[in-house]
Design a protein around this motif. Sequence first.
Motif, PDB file in Angstrom:
ATOM      1  N   THR A  33     -10.671 -45.777 -36.187  1.00 46.00           N
ATOM      2  CA  THR A  33     -10.883 -45.326 -37.560  1.00 46.00           C
ATOM      3  C   THR A  33     -12.171 -44.536 -37.724  1.00 46.00           C
ATOM      4  OG1 THR A  33     -11.928 -47.436 -38.099  1.00 46.00           O
ATOM      5  CG2 THR A  33      -9.566 -47.216 -38.580  1.00 46.00           C
ATOM      6  N   ASN A  34     -13.075 -44.648 -36.747  1.00 47.22           N
ATOM      7  CA  ASN A  34     -14.352 -43.968 -36.882  1.00 47.22           C
ATOM      8  C   ASN A  34     -15.027 -43.899 -35.519  1.00 47.22           C
ATOM      9  OD1 ASN A  34     -17.362 -43.929 -37.288  1.00 47.22           O
ATOM     10  ND2 ASN A  34     -16.740 -43.769 -39.421  1.00 47.22           N
ATOM     11  N   PHE A  52     -16.365 -38.462 -36.062  1.00 51.29           N
ATOM     12  CA  PHE A  52     -14.955 -38.345 -36.454  1.00 51.29           C
ATOM     13  C   PHE A  52     -14.612 -39.530 -37.336  1.00 51.29           C
ATOM     14  CE2 PHE A  52     -14.911 -36.105 -32.374  1.00 51.29           C
ATOM     15  CZ  PHE A  52     -14.172 -34.976 -32.686  1.00 51.29           C
ATOM     16  N   GLU A  53     -13.721 -39.287 -38.300  1.00 51.29           N
ATOM     17  CA  GLU A  53     -13.294 -40.360 -39.193  1.00 51.29           C
ATOM     18  C   GLU A  53     -11.797 -40.213 -39.450  1.00 51.29           C
ATOM     19  OE1 GLU A  53     -15.253 -42.356 -43.108  1.00 51.29           O
ATOM     20  OE2 GLU A  53     -15.512 -40.220 -42.803  1.00 51.29           O
ATOM     21  N   PHE A  54     -11.067 -41.324 -39.402  1.00 46.65           N
ATOM     22  CA  PHE A  54      -9.633 -41.299 -39.672  1.00 46.65           C
ATOM     23  C   PHE A  54      -9.412 -41.306 -41.170  1.00 46.65           C
ATOM     24  CE2 PHE A  54      -5.553 -43.461 -40.429  1.00 46.65           C
ATOM     25  CZ  PHE A  54      -4.720 -42.549 -39.815  1.00 46.65           C
ATOM     26  N   SER A  68      -4.951 -38.125 -40.393  1.00 46.16           N
ATOM     27  CA  SER A  68      -5.580 -37.171 -39.473  1.00 46.16           C
ATOM     28  C   SER A  68      -7.043 -37.552 -39.274  1.00 46.16           C
ATOM     29  CB  SER A  68      -5.476 -35.755 -40.036  1.00 46.16           C
ATOM     30  OG  SER A  68      -6.119 -35.696 -41.301  1.00 46.16           O
ATOM     31  N   TYR A  69      -7.616 -37.005 -38.225  1.00 47.87           N
ATOM     32  CA  TYR A  69      -9.022 -37.240 -37.942  1.00 47.87           C
ATOM     33  C   TYR A  69      -9.832 -36.069 -38.484  1.00 47.87           C
ATOM     34  CZ  TYR A  69      -7.690 -41.153 -35.085  1.00 47.87           C
ATOM     35  OH  TYR A  69      -7.187 -42.355 -34.664  1.00 47.87           O
TER      36      TYR A  69
END
Length: 99
Positions: A33-34, A52-54, A68-69
């Motif tokens: 998720t992150n 990056f974060e979901f 998406s990321y």
Amino acid sequence: LEIPIAALRDYMNNAIDIIVFIARMRDGRRKITNISEVKEVSENGFQLGTIFEFNAEIIMEDGTVHGSYVLNPGKPKCLAKIIASGINALDDIFSKKSK
């Protein structure tokens, strides 16, 4: 053996570059998720910077989570270390973003 907390923080700051967060989704599957980097260590703790974060966008009828990321702005400070270890694909991602 007693180690001062400041020494432990300094050791962790030198040892940990990236933290990957994983969560269980509604459908029972686990998903990254992150992805964050350790930006700074102070007496108050660690300051993290998200790379990056979901982003969950749709939850299907069966509970499956789709999304998406998202790449957050700025190059991670650990990018040079990653490239030095022979991983060059990320440099392309971050160079395109900063143009």
